[in-house]
Design an enzyme around this catalytic site. Structure first.
Site, short mmCIF file in Angstrom:
data_model
loop_
_atom_site.label_atom_id
_atom_site.label_comp_id
_atom_site.label_asym_id
_atom_site.label_seq_id
_atom_site.Cartn_x
_atom_site.Cartn_y
_atom_site.Cartn_z
N LYS A 134 -1.71 17.81 6.35
CA LYS A 134 -1.05 16.49 6.28
C LYS A 134 0.05 16.47 5.23
O LYS A 134 1.15 15.99 5.49
CB LYS A 134 -2.08 15.38 5.95
CG LYS A 134 -3.18 15.23 6.99
CD LYS A 134 -4.07 14.03 6.70
CE LYS A 134 -4.93 14.14 5.46
NZ LYS A 134 -5.98 15.18 5.53
N ARG A 174 -6.87 21.61 -8.16
CA ARG A 174 -7.58 20.40 -7.76
C ARG A 174 -9.08 20.56 -7.92
O ARG A 174 -9.65 21.55 -7.46
CB ARG A 174 -7.24 20.04 -6.30
CG ARG A 174 -5.98 19.22 -6.18
CD ARG A 174 -5.65 18.87 -4.76
NE ARG A 174 -6.71 18.17 -4.04
CZ ARG A 174 -6.51 17.46 -2.92
NH1 ARG A 174 -5.29 17.37 -2.43
NH2 ARG A 174 -7.51 16.88 -2.32
N ARG A 222 -5.93 27.24 -1.16
CA ARG A 222 -5.19 26.25 -1.95
C ARG A 222 -5.83 26.09 -3.33
O ARG A 222 -5.13 25.94 -4.33
CB ARG A 222 -5.17 24.90 -1.21
CG ARG A 222 -4.33 23.85 -1.92
CD ARG A 222 -4.20 22.58 -1.13
NE ARG A 222 -5.37 21.74 -1.25
CZ ARG A 222 -5.56 20.59 -0.59
NH1 ARG A 222 -4.64 20.16 0.25
NH2 ARG A 222 -6.63 19.88 -0.76
N ARG A 249 -16.48 17.22 1.80
CA ARG A 249 -15.33 16.44 2.28
C ARG A 249 -15.22 16.53 3.80
O ARG A 249 -14.85 15.54 4.46
CB ARG A 249 -14.04 16.95 1.62
CG ARG A 249 -13.92 16.48 0.16
CD ARG A 249 -13.00 17.37 -0.65
NE ARG A 249 -11.63 17.34 -0.20
CZ ARG A 249 -10.75 18.32 -0.46
NH1 ARG A 249 -11.11 19.40 -1.12
NH2 ARG A 249 -9.51 18.20 -0.05
N ARG A 309 -8.62 6.13 6.21
CA ARG A 309 -9.71 7.10 6.28
C ARG A 309 -11.01 6.47 6.76
O ARG A 309 -12.01 7.15 6.86
CB ARG A 309 -9.95 7.70 4.90
CG ARG A 309 -9.37 9.09 4.71
CD ARG A 309 -9.68 9.51 3.29
NE ARG A 309 -9.60 10.91 3.04
CZ ARG A 309 -8.53 11.52 2.53
NH1 ARG A 309 -7.43 10.87 2.30
NH2 ARG A 309 -8.59 12.82 2.26
#
Ligand code: AMP
Length: 190
Positions: free
Chosen positions: A14, A134, A128, A145, A89
């Protein structure tokens, strides 16, 4: 004014695709995840509350997110369009967005659902995590998640199918090929 929702599970691309949409079409970008991470960095009250949910891989409560989104939307200066990234969401968030846009005589014109296989999502997010810093890009939180996505976020797909703005986009393969599919969907809606 074109309102585009970019949707998909964590790791579906996204953010990457939003950047390309912004560069090509000059849309304003609203990423609820980016806003929350900025609030955390600035150690605001909202940031402190949100951090606990984010670190566990859970969703920040709807009331908080909807209020934050509304303020952001009000602060936008005129743009060709807006890209909503990471919002809505939940089905309640989708309903709230519809109401907010209706007040302006607008609606969501295109909902793009980036479809990516679960194994690929995990591999992308782990990769990532090596560079993003993060706190939620670790295997345990990634799996949580994805579970939260399946249980609470995936029902949003049915909402937009009923609205008639739903577009499935194959989110695997080369980034530019994915963007080509996105561009066609956006241009058909204009
Ligand atoms: P993202 O950057 O979109 O992956 O978002 C990172 C985290 O921020 C999510 O795992 C949630 O904890 C929180 N978050 C972002 N957007 C929302 C939203 N629309 N509703 C609830 N929580 C959100």
């Amino acid at each position: 004014m074109l309102n585009v929702v970019i949707f998909g599970p964590p790791g579906s691309g996204k953010g990457t695709q939003s950047e390309k949409i912004i560069a090509k079409y000059g849309f304003a970008h609203i990423s609820t995840g980016d806003i929350l991470r900025q609030e955390i960095k600035e150690q605001t009250e909202l940031g402190k509350q949100a951090k606990a949910f984010i670190d566990k891989g859970e969703l920040v409560p709807d009331a908080t997110i909807i209020d934050m989104l509304e303020k952001k939307l009000e602060s936008l200066t005129t743009a060709q369009g807006v890209i909503f990234d990471g919002f809505p969401r939940t089905v309640d968030q989708a309903g709230a967005l519809k109401k907010m846009l209706r007040k302006r005589g607008e609606d969501v014109n295109v909902m793009l659902n980036l479809e990516v296989q679960r194994e690929e999502l995990i591999q992308r997010l782990l990769k990532r995590g090596e560079v993003s810093g993060r706190s939620d890009d670790n295997l345990e939180t990634i799996e949580k998640r994805i579970r939260v996505y399946e249980e609470q976020t995936a029902p949003v797909i049915e909402f937009y199918k009923a609205e008639g703005s739903y577009h499935a986009i194959l989110g695997e393969g080369a980034i530019d090929d994915i963007f080509g599919r996105i561009s066609s969907a956006i241009e058909n809606a204009q």
